[in-house]
Write an enzyme that holds these catalytic residues in place. Sequence first.
Site, PDB file in Angstrom:
ATOM      1  CE  LYS A 103      -4.271  -2.285   1.611  1.00 10.53           C
ATOM      2  NZ  LYS A 103      -5.134  -1.266   2.871  1.00 10.53           N
TER       3      LYS A 103
ATOM      4  NE  ARG B 208      -7.310  -8.641   0.932  1.00 11.72           N
ATOM      5  CZ  ARG B 208      -7.292  -7.420  -0.194  1.00 11.72           C
ATOM      6  NH1 ARG B 208      -6.180  -6.776   0.068  1.00 11.72           N
ATOM      7  NH2 ARG B 208      -7.616  -7.711  -1.328  1.00 11.72           N
TER       8      ARG B 208
HETATM    9  C1  9MG Z   1      -9.424  -5.727  -0.440  1.00 19.16           C
HETATM   10  N1  9MG Z   1      -8.663  -4.599   0.370  1.00 19.16           N
HETATM   11  C2  9MG Z   1      -7.889  -4.008   0.206  1.00 19.16           C
HETATM   12  N2  9MG Z   1      -7.767  -3.836   0.834  1.00 19.16           N
HETATM   13  C3  9MG Z   1      -7.953  -4.218   2.101  1.00 19.16           C
HETATM   14  C4  9MG Z   1      -8.055  -4.227   3.447  1.00 19.16           C
HETATM   15  O1  9MG Z   1      -6.568  -3.681   4.276  1.00 19.16           O
HETATM   16  N3  9MG Z   1      -9.225  -4.932   4.565  1.00 19.16           N
HETATM   17  C5  9MG Z   1      -9.244  -5.843   4.044  1.00 19.16           C
HETATM   18  N4  9MG Z   1     -10.206  -6.516   4.645  1.00 19.16           N
HETATM   19  N5  9MG Z   1      -9.878  -5.651   2.685  1.00 19.16           N
HETATM   20  C6  9MG Z   1      -9.400  -5.163   1.591  1.00 19.16           C
END
Ligand code: 9MG
Length: 283
Positions: free
Chosen positions: A223, A257
Amino acid sequence: MHTNHTIALPDRPPLILGQTALVMGILNVTPDSFSDGGQHNLVASAVAHARQMIAEGADIIDIGGESTRPGAETVGVQQELDRVMPVIDALVAAGITAPISIDTYKPLVADQAIQAGACIINDVHGLQGAPEMADVAATYGVPVIAMHWQKDRDRSVPLVDDMLRYFAATIARAEAAGISRASLVLDPGFGFGKTLRENYALLQDLQHACPEGFPILVGTSRKSMIGKLLENQPEQRLAGTIATNVLGYVNGGHIFRVHDVKANRDALRVAQATLYGPPAQLE
Ligand code: 9MG
């Protein structure tokens, strides 16, 4: 340091959350992902990528058909279904048993995805978008990852206060629909409506930004909170992503994630051995 949680999944073993971090591999099915060789190639590439992430240690595969990147175009329900459904069908047909989460804020997409084999809803609107989303989760008995994304935030309110208020509303909505508290994972929503300073403060203060008693998902992979600091492009952000995930783990995070499963998995194992000692069988 880590709270323990068991999250029931329909027709599958539960997710066990605690000392051992779970890794969620990101499977984006948007036009800019994978090959540009048509629908068949796209589905085949997506399945191959999911297989690779599972081989590298992914515990969950998160499939999304609409990008949430700043400036990305929103897509309609049918278009999103056209993107994700063939991939879910193909994963199931290929015998992939890893839990699939559907990354959507649209109840119809969640409904169809669950009927096809997804068993977790990843809702970036934290059950505060379409009211039917909570009903879909309750109907199928699937857990929900509820992310904080307060679009018109009152900036005079400290972020942590805003988040606690927001999550209280999420929990109330879940309970009203009949979703048990044990089926909720909370997610601070790194990068969503937060300044660079707020994102890092959140990482440092992860557990205080989410109500007690819920598992926490950390989503920082590639990010801009990393890119702005390191002045680099998304593909160059692995080291930064690992740093945020290790810190997120040390500060109580449960699920991570990520795009790059292997490297993050390895880093989280080392972090776990540091906090809790190496696995007994290695002694
Ligand atoms: C789809 N998506 C993109 N960034 C995310 C994040 O930080 N958390 C979750 N749950 N989904 C995300």
